[in-house]
Design a protein around this motif. Structure first.
Motif, PDB file in Angstrom:
ATOM      1  N   GLY A 164       3.626  12.326 -12.153  1.00  0.00           N
ATOM      2  CA  GLY A 164       2.430  11.466 -11.449  1.00  0.00           C
ATOM      3  C   GLY A 164       2.752  11.181  -9.954  1.00  0.00           C
ATOM      4  N   ARG A 165       3.802  11.426  -9.462  1.00  0.00           N
ATOM      5  CA  ARG A 165       4.418  11.099  -8.196  1.00  0.00           C
ATOM      6  C   ARG A 165       3.144  12.031  -7.224  1.00  0.00           C
ATOM      7  NH1 ARG A 165       9.234   8.423  -6.473  1.00  0.00           N
ATOM      8  NH2 ARG A 165      10.545   7.920  -8.413  1.00  0.00           N
ATOM      9  N   ALA A 166       3.276  11.376  -5.883  1.00  0.00           N
ATOM     10  CA  ALA A 166       2.679  12.335  -4.916  1.00  0.00           C
ATOM     11  C   ALA A 166       3.682  13.320  -4.549  1.00  0.00           C
ATOM     12  CB  ALA A 166       2.364  11.269  -3.680  1.00  0.00           C
ATOM     13  N   MET A 167       3.172  14.405  -4.111  1.00  0.00           N
ATOM     14  CA  MET A 167       3.914  15.684  -3.847  1.00  0.00           C
ATOM     15  C   MET A 167       5.093  15.476  -2.619  1.00  0.00           C
ATOM     16  SD  MET A 167       4.355  18.695  -4.526  1.00  0.00           S
ATOM     17  CE  MET A 167       2.869  19.365  -5.320  1.00  0.00           C
ATOM     18  N   GLY A 168       4.829  14.574  -1.825  1.00  0.00           N
ATOM     19  CA  GLY A 168       5.902  14.395  -0.768  1.00  0.00           C
ATOM     20  C   GLY A 168       7.113  13.761  -1.553  1.00  0.00           C
TER      21      GLY A 168
ATOM     22  N   ARG B 156      -9.190  -2.645  -2.540  1.00  0.00           N
ATOM     23  CA  ARG B 156      -9.358  -3.678  -3.851  1.00  0.00           C
ATOM     24  C   ARG B 156      -8.147  -3.697  -4.474  1.00  0.00           C
ATOM     25  NH1 ARG B 156     -14.888  -3.626  -5.679  1.00  0.00           N
ATOM     26  NH2 ARG B 156     -14.106  -4.891  -7.170  1.00  0.00           N
ATOM     27  N   ALA B 157      -7.458  -2.533  -4.441  1.00  0.00           N
ATOM     28  CA  ALA B 157      -6.050  -2.680  -5.277  1.00  0.00           C
ATOM     29  C   ALA B 157      -5.093  -3.543  -4.317  1.00  0.00           C
ATOM     30  CB  ALA B 157      -5.435  -1.232  -5.372  1.00  0.00           C
ATOM     31  N   ALA B 158      -5.295  -3.565  -3.136  1.00  0.00           N
ATOM     32  CA  ALA B 158      -4.292  -4.643  -2.561  1.00  0.00           C
ATOM     33  C   ALA B 158      -4.680  -6.156  -3.001  1.00  0.00           C
ATOM     34  CB  ALA B 158      -4.496  -4.552  -1.132  1.00  0.00           C
ATOM     35  N   ALA B 159      -5.886  -6.265  -3.015  1.00  0.00           N
ATOM     36  CA  ALA B 159      -6.386  -7.601  -3.578  1.00  0.00           C
ATOM     37  C   ALA B 159      -5.823  -7.819  -5.082  1.00  0.00           C
ATOM     38  CB  ALA B 159      -8.117  -7.859  -3.519  1.00  0.00           C
ATOM     39  N   VAL B 160      -5.834  -6.989  -5.711  1.00  0.00           N
ATOM     40  CA  VAL B 160      -5.112  -7.145  -7.309  1.00  0.00           C
ATOM     41  C   VAL B 160      -3.802  -7.340  -6.882  1.00  0.00           C
ATOM     42  CG1 VAL B 160      -4.582  -5.767  -9.282  1.00  0.00           C
ATOM     43  CG2 VAL B 160      -6.851  -5.572  -8.342  1.00  0.00           C
ATOM     44  N   ALA B 161      -3.088  -6.996  -6.210  1.00  0.00           N
ATOM     45  CA  ALA B 161      -1.516  -7.117  -5.810  1.00  0.00           C
ATOM     46  C   ALA B 161      -1.238  -8.417  -5.449  1.00  0.00           C
ATOM     47  CB  ALA B 161      -0.868  -5.989  -5.454  1.00  0.00           C
ATOM     48  N   ARG B 162      -2.244  -8.861  -4.437  1.00  0.00           N
ATOM     49  CA  ARG B 162      -1.900  -9.983  -3.573  1.00  0.00           C
ATOM     50  C   ARG B 162      -1.560 -11.291  -4.443  1.00  0.00           C
ATOM     51  NH1 ARG B 162      -6.413  -9.913  -0.732  1.00  0.00           N
ATOM     52  NH2 ARG B 162      -5.456  -8.162   0.408  1.00  0.00           N
ATOM     53  N   GLY B 163      -0.393 -11.851  -3.975  1.00  0.00           N
ATOM     54  CA  GLY B 163      -0.016 -13.409  -4.673  1.00  0.00           C
ATOM     55  C   GLY B 163       0.699 -13.061  -5.979  1.00  0.00           C
TER      56      GLY B 163
ATOM     57  N   VAL C  60       4.252  -7.132  -7.885  1.00  0.00           N
ATOM     58  CA  VAL C  60       3.182  -6.324  -8.205  1.00  0.00           C
ATOM     59  C   VAL C  60       2.853  -5.612  -6.667  1.00  0.00           C
ATOM     60  CG1 VAL C  60       0.642  -5.614  -8.538  1.00  0.00           C
ATOM     61  CG2 VAL C  60       2.061  -7.527  -9.804  1.00  0.00           C
ATOM     62  N   TRP C  61       3.100  -4.053  -6.530  1.00  0.00           N
ATOM     63  CA  TRP C  61       2.679  -3.354  -5.229  1.00  0.00           C
ATOM     64  C   TRP C  61       1.919  -2.201  -5.580  1.00  0.00           C
ATOM     65  CZ3 TRP C  61       4.915   1.241  -4.140  1.00  0.00           C
ATOM     66  CH2 TRP C  61       5.816   1.807  -5.516  1.00  0.00           C
ATOM     67  N   VAL C  62       1.208  -1.834  -4.512  1.00  0.00           N
ATOM     68  CA  VAL C  62       0.304  -0.824  -4.265  1.00  0.00           C
ATOM     69  C   VAL C  62       0.766   0.488  -3.516  1.00  0.00           C
ATOM     70  CG1 VAL C  62      -2.010  -0.010  -3.682  1.00  0.00           C
ATOM     71  CG2 VAL C  62      -1.408  -2.177  -4.631  1.00  0.00           C
ATOM     72  N   GLU C  63       0.715   1.584  -4.175  1.00  0.00           N
ATOM     73  CA  GLU C  63       1.094   2.703  -3.389  1.00  0.00           C
ATOM     74  C   GLU C  63       0.102   3.686  -3.255  1.00  0.00           C
ATOM     75  OE1 GLU C  63       3.385   7.083  -4.900  1.00  0.00           O
ATOM     76  OE2 GLU C  63       2.882   5.481  -6.061  1.00  0.00           O
ATOM     77  N   THR C  64      -0.082   4.354  -2.067  1.00  0.00           N
ATOM     78  CA  THR C  64      -1.406   4.963  -1.697  1.00  0.00           C
ATOM     79  C   THR C  64      -1.049   6.587  -1.629  1.00  0.00           C
ATOM     80  OG1 THR C  64      -2.406   3.422  -0.223  1.00  0.00           O
ATOM     81  CG2 THR C  64      -2.956   5.587   0.037  1.00  0.00           C
ATOM     82  N   LYS C  65      -1.529   7.425  -2.315  1.00  0.00           N
ATOM     83  CA  LYS C  65      -1.671   8.889  -2.552  1.00  0.00           C
ATOM     84  C   LYS C  65      -2.572   9.340  -1.660  1.00  0.00           C
ATOM     85  CE  LYS C  65       0.746   8.774  -6.835  1.00  0.00           C
ATOM     86  NZ  LYS C  65       0.878   9.358  -8.551  1.00  0.00           N
TER      87      LYS C  65
ATOM     88  N   VAL D 133      -4.982   5.619  -5.356  1.00  0.00           N
ATOM     89  CA  VAL D 133      -4.001   4.467  -5.264  1.00  0.00           C
ATOM     90  C   VAL D 133      -3.413   3.997  -6.517  1.00  0.00           C
ATOM     91  CG1 VAL D 133      -5.345   3.517  -3.184  1.00  0.00           C
ATOM     92  CG2 VAL D 133      -5.984   2.882  -5.690  1.00  0.00           C
ATOM     93  N   VAL D 134      -2.167   3.532  -6.626  1.00  0.00           N
ATOM     94  CA  VAL D 134      -1.615   3.170  -7.884  1.00  0.00           C
ATOM     95  C   VAL D 134      -1.035   1.740  -7.845  1.00  0.00           C
ATOM     96  CG1 VAL D 134       0.153   3.830  -9.163  1.00  0.00           C
ATOM     97  CG2 VAL D 134      -0.758   5.629  -7.831  1.00  0.00           C
ATOM     98  N   VAL D 135      -1.370   0.988  -8.769  1.00  0.00           N
ATOM     99  CA  VAL D 135      -0.829  -0.440  -8.927  1.00  0.00           C
ATOM    100  C   VAL D 135       0.300  -0.434  -9.883  1.00  0.00           C
ATOM    101  CG1 VAL D 135      -1.352  -2.694  -9.673  1.00  0.00           C
ATOM    102  CG2 VAL D 135      -3.282  -1.392  -8.778  1.00  0.00           C
ATOM    103  N   HIS D 136       1.529  -0.653  -9.043  1.00  0.00           N
ATOM    104  CA  HIS D 136       3.066  -0.899  -9.888  1.00  0.00           C
ATOM    105  C   HIS D 136       3.156  -1.942 -10.430  1.00  0.00           C
ATOM    106  CE1 HIS D 136       4.281   3.489  -8.906  1.00  0.00           C
ATOM    107  NE2 HIS D 136       3.270   3.059  -7.598  1.00  0.00           N
ATOM    108  N   THR D 137       3.785  -2.132 -11.542  1.00  0.00           N
ATOM    109  CA  THR D 137       4.059  -3.546 -12.160  1.00  0.00           C
ATOM    110  C   THR D 137       5.363  -3.711 -12.596  1.00  0.00           C
ATOM    111  OG1 THR D 137       3.028  -3.180 -14.387  1.00  0.00           O
ATOM    112  CG2 THR D 137       1.387  -4.062 -12.469  1.00  0.00           C
ATOM    113  N   ARG D 138       6.383  -2.696 -12.406  1.00  0.00           N
ATOM    114  CA  ARG D 138       7.723  -2.459 -13.087  1.00  0.00           C
ATOM    115  C   ARG D 138       8.321  -3.634 -12.776  1.00  0.00           C
ATOM    116  NH1 ARG D 138       9.769   1.042 -15.896  1.00  0.00           N
ATOM    117  NH2 ARG D 138       8.428   2.820 -15.124  1.00  0.00           N
TER     118      ARG D 138
END
Length: 280
Positions: A84-88, A139-146, A150-155, A159-164
């Motif tokens: 699932g990772r971005a190619m880079g 919109r994903a950044a708004a989900v993570a805000r506060g 929780v952080w957002v990765e852009t591919k 976009v990916v919302v991470h919660t680990r």
């Protein structure tokens, strides 16, 4: 088909915790010359590399680096990582030999490792898809805000919302909101372990893996993965293929190993059997 045995129910031999049924299947595949070329395709995080809180810290187990290099050097074997990772990121972190196929972003991106870097398929977005990706990012950044952890990765296509790293009181509503966002905007949504990926180009590991096997003309595929997104690959493969779930959880895979170390040990069983077959 019943789920693969749970980790506590595995009947294992002395070879690094490799279940007996899987060992026997690997030996049979190695002895079958009609199973060439054999495509060995593997997830990365949680399969070859133990899961880490910091994704940048993930590394293939040292024994895995060695066994992948030797598998790739065998005639009649093709090696692929399907992530699932971005190619880079995948190319940076994966210590794999030249000739290895890399499938990133759950099948959207594809490349082959060469001595000089990557021979990479180009992914191009239409203007409407690029605009939608920008909306998803905001919109994903708004989900993570506060929400701590929780952080957002852009591919390139998602976009990916991470919660680990988040506590349950932050992780659970963030994942629910991310899934709802995908439904609202009509994009592809993949809900994995502590992650929700929202993509403007629909793809899955199963479709990508079958495309690669047909391109190579591989009559048999071995695929191992640990996440719910790997179930797409398990379900898409054929009865003669070898599917291996790494760790716990429901699965349609035919075999299971307890952890990445046992998965690498299974690959070593296959490598040794293939080497013996080549000398016969």
């Amino acid at each position: 088909m019943p789920d693969a045995p749970a980790p506590d129910d595995l009947g294992t031999d002395a070879a690094g915790g490799v279940p007996i049924d899987l060992r026997d299947r690997l030996l049979a595949v190695a002895a079958d010359t009609a199973a060439r070329p054999l495509l060995v395709a593997l997830d990365f995080d949680g399969t070859l590399a133990p899961l880490q809180d910091d994704p940048a810290a993930s590394r293939i187990l040292p024994a895995g680096v060695e066994v992948l290099a030797s598998l790739a050097g065998l005639d009649g074997v093709a090696l692929a990582l399907v992530s699932g990772r971005a190619m880079g990121d995948l190319h940076t972190l994966a210590e794999v030999p030249p000739g290895t196929y890399l499938i990133g972003s759950h099948g959207v991106e594809r490349a082959r490792v060469t001595l000089f870097g990557l021979d990479r398929d180009v992914v191009e977005l239409a203007h409407t898809e690029a605009d939608l990706l920008a909306v998803l990012g905001a919109r994903a950044a708004a989900v993570a805000r506060g929400r701590d952890g929780v952080w957002v990765e852009t591919k390139p296509t998602a976009v990916v919302v991470h919660t680990r790293l988040a506590e349950p009181q932050d992780a659970e509503p963030a994942e629910a909101e991310a899934v709802a966002l995908g439904t609202e905007l009509g994009v592809g949504t993949l809900h994995g372990k502590d992650v929700v990926e929202l993509t403007v180009l629909r793809a899955d590991k199963g479709t990508a893996l079958q495309a690669l096997r047909h391109e190579l003309g591989a009559p048999v595929v071995l695929y191992a993965g640990d996440d719910v997104t790997d179930e797409h690959a398990f379900a898409a493969l054929d009865p003669q293929d070898v599917t291996v779930k790494v760790g716990g959880g429901p699965t349609v895979a035919r075999h299971r190993v307890a952890d990445p170390a046992a998965g690498v040990a299974a690959l070593a069983v296959l490598r040794d059997a293939l080497e013996r077959a080549s000398r016969a």
